[in-house]
Design an enzyme around this catalytic site. Structure first.
Site, short mmCIF file in Angstrom:
data_model
loop_
_atom_site.label_atom_id
_atom_site.label_comp_id
_atom_site.label_asym_id
_atom_site.label_seq_id
_atom_site.Cartn_x
_atom_site.Cartn_y
_atom_site.Cartn_z
N ASN A 79 2.45 8.27 -0.84
CA ASN A 79 1.59 9.45 -1.02
C ASN A 79 1.48 10.15 0.33
O ASN A 79 0.80 9.65 1.22
CB ASN A 79 0.21 8.98 -1.52
N TRP A 80 2.16 11.28 0.46
CA TRP A 80 2.15 11.97 1.76
C TRP A 80 0.83 12.68 2.04
O TRP A 80 0.60 13.16 3.14
CB TRP A 80 3.28 13.00 1.82
N LYS A 81 -0.01 12.79 1.02
CA LYS A 81 -1.27 13.55 1.15
C LYS A 81 -0.98 14.95 1.70
O LYS A 81 0.07 15.52 1.39
CB LYS A 81 -2.28 12.79 2.02
N HIS A 130 -7.04 9.61 -7.77
CA HIS A 130 -7.07 9.13 -6.38
C HIS A 130 -8.48 9.32 -5.83
O HIS A 130 -9.14 10.33 -6.13
CB HIS A 130 -6.05 9.90 -5.54
N GLU A 136 -9.57 10.26 -3.09
CA GLU A 136 -9.80 11.51 -2.33
C GLU A 136 -10.04 12.68 -3.28
O GLU A 136 -10.78 13.60 -2.95
CB GLU A 136 -8.63 11.75 -1.36
N GLU A 140 -7.08 0.65 -5.55
CA GLU A 140 -7.22 1.14 -4.18
C GLU A 140 -8.69 1.07 -3.76
O GLU A 140 -9.47 2.00 -4.06
CB GLU A 140 -6.76 2.60 -4.11
N GLY A 169 -6.81 4.62 4.33
CA GLY A 169 -6.74 5.39 5.56
C GLY A 169 -7.66 4.87 6.65
O GLY A 169 -7.90 5.54 7.65
N SER A 219 -4.18 0.97 3.25
CA SER A 219 -3.68 0.54 4.55
C SER A 219 -2.57 -0.51 4.47
O SER A 219 -2.50 -1.43 5.30
CB SER A 219 -4.82 0.06 5.45
N GLY A 242 -0.11 5.32 1.80
CA GLY A 242 -0.47 6.61 2.38
C GLY A 242 0.19 6.79 3.74
O GLY A 242 1.38 7.12 3.85
N GLY A 243 -0.57 6.54 4.80
CA GLY A 243 -0.10 6.79 6.17
C GLY A 243 1.29 6.24 6.47
O GLY A 243 2.13 6.92 7.07
C1 PEP Z 1 -3.42 6.28 -0.38
O1 PEP Z 1 -3.25 7.42 0.00
O2 PEP Z 1 -3.49 6.08 -1.59
C2 PEP Z 1 -3.53 5.20 0.60
C3 PEP Z 1 -3.60 3.97 0.18
O3 PEP Z 1 -3.56 5.56 1.92
P1 PEP Z 1 -3.37 4.55 3.19
O4 PEP Z 1 -2.15 3.72 2.91
O5 PEP Z 1 -3.19 5.47 4.36
O6 PEP Z 1 -4.59 3.72 3.27
#
Ligand code: PEP
Length: 259
Positions: free
Chosen positions: A9-11, A97, A99, A169, A175, A215, A236-237
């Site tokens: 997920n590039w957000k 999600h 966010e 999640e 994040g 993470s 994500g990251g």
């Molecule tokens: C996500 O965006 O769903 C996520 C898990 O982000 P991260 O890996 O950065 O925690």
């Protein structure tokens, strides 16, 4: 046996040049995993077309980060329908999600509507559920997860449910650099599978892909994916760094081989 899946997920990250470099590298590095696992990348909406054209769907499939809750076309300024995403070659769509839940106050009813839209366009939703730190500290994890699941799946028959991917999640791990321990994550994944089994039967529950997100990085992927009920990750990251994402995909492929 369930096939592992890793979704990036590039957000709200990316630029045309940067995307090109990242996707070219990923396609080159991940080709040999094509049969072993499913890999998805979810760039921002404006880059779906660019990224989609660079992907070989046998290796990496295209995913979207959000979808309109309304139908195929209409007066919904700023929205993009599931039918439009399908038109661009999108195969997976993130729904629920945390966010989106926090930034846009998306509730379970809105999430259920989005799920229905994604399914009606023939796409695969990745339904995200997870508790906040306060809820975990108040020992409400199972209650929160069960309610998010039940409300989102309301109105879907077993056939529709069996075509979803789920992602656990924990909000406190997204994040933040804090990851659930493999045992904490496994306990919630097992609970999700039990909840599905009690409502839709064990065979369906046993087939469902349940991802962990929060993470995940190269350094912890192997341990997480080694858990019995963790079938891959929503990343994500680390999905923005080719070496990290590639290593995470390799950890998922190894967990499949190891059983
Ligand atoms: C996500 O965006 O769903 C996520 C898990 O982000 P991260 O890996 O950065 O925690």
């Amino acid at each position: 046996m369930r096939k592992a899946l890793v979704a990036g997920n590039w957000k709200m990250h990316g630029r045309i040049e940067q995307n090109q470099l990242l996707v070219e590298t990923l396609v080159a590095q991940l080709t040999d995993l094509a049969d072993a696992i499913d890999i998805v990348i979810c760039p921002p909406l404006v880059y779906l077309d660019q990224v989609g054209k660079m992907l070989n769907p046998d290796v990496i499939q295209l995913g979207a980060q959000d979808v309109s809750r309304f139908g195929q076309d209409g007066a919904h300024t700023g929205d993009c329908s599931a039918a439009m995403l399908a038109d661009l070659g999108v195969r997976y769509v993130l729904v629920g999600h945390s966010e989106r839940r926090s930034d846009y106050a998306e509730n379970d009813q809105c999430i259920a509507t989005k799920l229905a839209q994604v399914l009606s366009a023939g796409l695969t939703p990745i339904l995200c559920v997870g508790e906040t730190l306060e809820q975990r500290e108040a020992q409400q994890v199972e209650q929160v997860i069960a309610s998010q699941l039940i409300e989102a799946l309301e109105g879907l028959d077993s056939h529709a449910v069996s075509s979803l991917v789920l992602a656990y999640e924990p909000v406190w791990a997204i994040g933040t650099g804090k990851t659930a321990t493999p045992e904490q994550a496994q306990a919630v994944h097992a609970f999700i599978r039990e909840t599905l089994a009690s409502r839709y039967g064990q065979p369906l529950a046993d087939r469902m892909i349940i991802l962990y997100g929060g993470s995940v990085k190269a350094a912890n992927a192997e341990q997480l994916f080694g858990q019995a009920d963790i079938d891959g990750g929503l990343i994500g990251g680390a999905a923005l760094v080719s070496e990290e994402f590639t290593a995470i995909c390799r950890a998922a492929a190894n967990s499949t081989i190891d059983g």
